[in-house]
Scaffold this active site. Structure first.
Site, PDB file in Angstrom:
ATOM      1  N   GLY A  78       0.830  -1.191   0.000  1.00 52.08           N
ATOM      2  CA  GLY A  78       0.000   0.000   0.000  1.00 52.08           C
ATOM      3  C   GLY A  78       0.871   1.249   0.000  1.00 52.08           C
ATOM      4  O   GLY A  78       2.069   1.205   0.316  1.00 52.08           O
ATOM      5  N   CYS A  79       0.258   2.370  -0.353  1.00 49.72           N
ATOM      6  CA  CYS A  79       1.020   3.616  -0.467  1.00 49.72           C
ATOM      7  C   CYS A  79       1.512   4.070   0.903  1.00 49.72           C
ATOM      8  O   CYS A  79       2.700   4.383   1.076  1.00 49.72           O
ATOM      9  CB  CYS A  79       0.152   4.676  -1.120  1.00 49.72           C
ATOM     10  SG  CYS A  79      -1.501   4.860  -0.402  1.00 49.72           S
ATOM     11  N   TYR A  80       0.636   4.104   1.896  1.00 50.88           N
ATOM     12  CA  TYR A  80       1.057   4.508   3.245  1.00 50.88           C
ATOM     13  C   TYR A  80       2.118   3.567   3.816  1.00 50.88           C
ATOM     14  O   TYR A  80       3.114   4.017   4.379  1.00 50.88           O
ATOM     15  CB  TYR A  80      -0.145   4.555   4.190  1.00 50.88           C
ATOM     16  CG  TYR A  80      -1.118   5.690   3.991  1.00 50.88           C
ATOM     17  CD1 TYR A  80      -0.712   7.019   4.104  1.00 50.88           C
ATOM     18  CD2 TYR A  80      -2.471   5.450   3.745  1.00 50.88           C
ATOM     19  CE1 TYR A  80      -1.627   8.065   3.958  1.00 50.88           C
ATOM     20  CE2 TYR A  80      -3.385   6.482   3.601  1.00 50.88           C
ATOM     21  CZ  TYR A  80      -2.965   7.794   3.709  1.00 50.88           C
ATOM     22  OH  TYR A  80      -3.876   8.817   3.579  1.00 50.88           O
TER      23      TYR A  80
END
Lengths: 345, 345, 345, 345
Positions: free
Chosen positions: A150-152
């Protein structure tokens, strides 16, 4: 030439895949598919491709019929949509890089707890590799199924891994306060995504329950060798792209900023895409690149170390890292197709 | 390898030159200079270059002492600052591409009228070529001094040239209503440029007296073979990049939209960077590219044709076009270093 | 106390009505209705009303059953939705202020041409008053049905009326190039309205065919006493609020900027909300107010006069003007509830 | 009628004072002064005041000569600029509300440590009251010198006070991650404030050393009765207005979210401007108001409570709170001139 297919090509992550792969000298895009835009010309959905990319979106069924033509399949779909597609691809010997969440958590139960859905293909979880390239490169080389982070989590894990690897911090003290541009919310026509609802405002959301939390804990746990439980809070910021993660933790012992920087530089010394900078990161300096900028402050008043990391959520946080993983899987230069400086302003 | 120097490398146009040229496979950046940041490391001014570009800004005097090392000099300075630098470069046989306004107007008097300053090097005006590549390619090939067009004129002239070349419109009826992102105002620390003063607002400025007006009139006059007097109104829009020019004129005779589109497609049929699109342009589809998108409407109710053109003001409107001209001058592929699709979102 | 009802209270224009009317010392909001949010608490849809406004949205049917309780009904719905509601209200002697388009065009045929829909209540068109308060005040006083002007027409007509009233311009030469913030597109969950699709871009749309065109032509025609045909081009700008209309026309005779300004000041000398300013308007200076700022340039090179007008699209361009009309209709102070300075920054 | 003077009227906080006080029914603005714009008409600096406010800025010396005409002086200057002005005002019996930092810290030494400047008027520190109205109302009533809180401390202290007052949290566990719009950086013409440098980016700054830190610690220390040392990290967000403070701390004992909410509601039960909301705050819902929205999450996984508070940095974080304090000092209704709902969108 690597022949690739993209399922979910019309979301923002999918679009970035097309942007990168269409310009990648070792890649041929064999097909792109879309749920909402099948039979539409891609360059009419995204006009920046006018005259640069002539393909027409096919639907998922057609895509599945073309799996034999490709070496690797990128899937950029909402969670719970990748199970069957992945099964078919793997059965045909096609490698899979899934940009969604379906294979990121090692535990079927964790998946069901956080996503509120049954896992449709648990037998493959033990083989799926969490595709944070800098941390899992050797496993990625040998894998057929990559769960792209995921990006986070990408910003968070890259920011905190050196501290945990070196046991510098109290592992119950971690707080990640992350901020994302609106493209992170996807290309979904919702009231909450309307320009006037996002512009001129900032908010926290999913406090204490964002689905990227277990992914961060799982991977930092592996790095540290201990179970990690942490606080993760995402925020929505009125900008198109970028994630900034401000990561707080308590130092076990006194250490200077310079020593922490040195330790980070050493940890990432062979990593092309990770830059330990002397100043604090700003998302504008990584926008449009596959880079992660990391800056450090040690606050002796509070015995805390604050790590700030910045990425482009759609590139290092999604499509760029996916291509980086593909490069690793196929034994080509890791930076191929990804070697661009951030575009400013 | 083409050895280049850049004077004025720390303004936004200069920064885009560095961005493009540093990635150009046929170019070596020999030096960069800056008035405000001499002796500073470029990557500390613009952190996106961290580890990608190691040069330190020199001052103008040092730059002038290095002219013999280079083949071509890019100058990105405010008006009236290029005269002496250009003189020295040309005397040493160094080609010059000036991104400023000093050599754009053929007439010394026009320059002094619109810029309120004496022209410091008028004897070279007859040799300077207005560097709108698509219109002046053959002259550019043979020239040593390119006056790179202004950002607004690039969008405006490309939008209107086919109409005037084909005598389709009343040449007294032209109105250009143009809108620019804030980077067009330059990297100047003024109250007017502050975020909170520009954000959430739009304004017209310099109505009837913007200095890009004579440049547009001069070049459209050459295309049409007649003197052109027109209205040009620039506007400031709260976005970083992009120019949209909405160009109105009265048709002399009835003609359909399809016929105008056909005529435009024919006019630009060999131009890689000009795209005649079926829909109306939006600046997001050219942001980060050297492209110009042009769309057309014919309004039979009013007998007007409305041409809308979109560019990235810093690329096709400044640094990209400058590099395009360099490519032409040095006989290398015109698209070299410039062949990128717009980055969206 | 004026008892009012609001149908369509959850769109942006409706929300502004609530914002103004809830703070209006002579008004009691009897009910608010919504198609999409009936039975929901208003302050949970728009959290700024938390503890300030306790009403719950009712549905249209309930609203119609409450018509007897009110003196005036505000309708803020998409076109073609107001016919039946208006009929019922008028039959019960309730005044109607319709913020939509259904009663703005005097001609049933024009409506059907531009809106592609049958007019459902044509017999009342002769009695409907176009509610541009500064132009129609005397008629508004006596009317029971106000067709509140569109946002673009408000800025455009106010900007051009003095020129046409005084026959200063060639009435075939008018071009209106207008720019609007994104709230003008309404609170609709569409791909086109997503933050990342609007931010960092500008576009023209509906060139030559926007539905506000006939409304502008009709009303300017009345002002001038002649048929007016003009070009109107709207643009979408990445900001929440504001309209800037840049209005071009050819002067019949030489006249100075000062004389035009004088003429405008005289024309609007008794108008509280119209400010003829010495500089060019910017939308930020009217944001959050019911004001219209107008600035003028005369370009003697082209014999054109350029009028620039700025409004807040949701206030003077919608809800504010609607309340201004209500004040006029009910004989109370025209500025009541509307007397606020723009909020900057 | 309260006669007021404003020194520093042309910065953003000063402008908001004019905005509020010019509309305050119990106030007469006797003079406004400015360092950079003396002798200029206010409405030409801020065009939103055109025809609404006719005063001309005087310089500081003139202002000091007019102190006898006023009851209260508002000072909105950078730190270290208020000492002499305050001395003169107090000597003449004029009450002072200082929006700057000069009298916020009780300790001269702390001031000199954090601000790197000598304190010019330490003898008055014991009498100065920290003007967080909800916490210090009784002292404010009797005070002649109010040190108006910083914008970040307002959001932070209001968010955390109930937890500390009730000893619910580990007082070494507090982390405040705050985000501000760009107006918080003031109306300063710097490269860092340019639109294109702020837009499309987010950054942390002054990590571990922001000058608002001791102010927060001092006041929370008083609330809790213990020394508080905490981490405070400000961030710059691309929007004009608004502060969101995300406040983390470790719970001493298990407690539910509902119980924490109840405790907050009780703590602020008589406070008009503090709203404990059921959802998470967003700055858009308080923009343009004097309100503070507070939302709560309890994360039982980590035993942390996360408090999120939102204010308009220029109103509750500066000018609004200053006027609230004035109202309290002069015994008039506390909400007078401040009773407006946030303007959305």
């Amino acid at each position: 030439m690597i022949n690739v297919g993209i399922i979910g090509a019309t979301g923002y992550a999918g679009e970035q895949l097309v942007w990168i792969l269409n310009n990648h000298s070792k890649v041929n895009i064999e097909f792109i598919s879309s749920y909402n835009y099948s039979n539409e010309r891609y360059s009419e959905i995204y006009n920046n491709y006018y005259s640069f990319f002539q393909q027409i979106c096919i639907d998922t069924e057609e895509a599945l019929n073309k799996l034999e033509l490709i070496d690797v399949l990128f899937i950029a779909l909402p969670h719970s949509k990748s199970f069957e597609i992945t099964r078919k691809a793997l059965q045909l010997g096609v490698k899979v890089i899934d940009l969604g969440a379906d294979f990121r958590l090692n535990s079927e139960e964790e998946y069901e707890t956080w996503y509120g859905a049954q896992h449709g293909y648990p037998e493959v979880l033990k083989d799926a590799v969490y595709g944070l390239t800098e941390v899992k490169r050797e496993e990625i080389k040998k894998s057929s199924l990559i769960a792209n982070p995921g990006c986070y989590p990408t910003a968070s894990i890259l920011g905190l891994a050196p501290l945990l690897k070196n046991s510098l911090i109290d592992d119950r003290s971690i707080i990640i306060d992350a901020k994302s541009g609106v493209s992170g919310a996807g290309r979904a026509a919702t009231i909450g995504n309307i320009f006037s609802e996002c512009n001129e405002s900032i908010k926290a959301y999913s406090v204490g329950k964002h689905r990227h939390t277990p992914e961060i804990e799982q991977e930092l746990g592996k790095v540290s060798g201990k179970d990690i439980i942490l606080s993760f809070t995402p925020h929505l910021v009125p900008m198109n792209r970028g994630i900034l993660a401000t990561c707080y933790s308590r130092l076990k012992n006194k250490i200077t900023k310079e020593d922490v920087l040195e330790l980070y530089r050493n940890f990432y010394r062979n990593e092309y895409f990770i830059k330990i900078i002397d100043v604090l990161p700003e998302t504008r300096w990584v926008k449009g690149s596959n880079l992660c900028h990391i800056g450090i402050e040690v606050d002796s008043r509070t015995d805390r170390v604050i790590v700030v990391s910045a990425i482009d959520n759609l590139i290092k946080g999604a499509a760029g890292q996916a291509v980086q993983n593909m490069n690793v899987m196929f034994g080509i230069e890791e930076t191929k197709g990804l070697d661009f400086v951030a575009m400013f302003p």
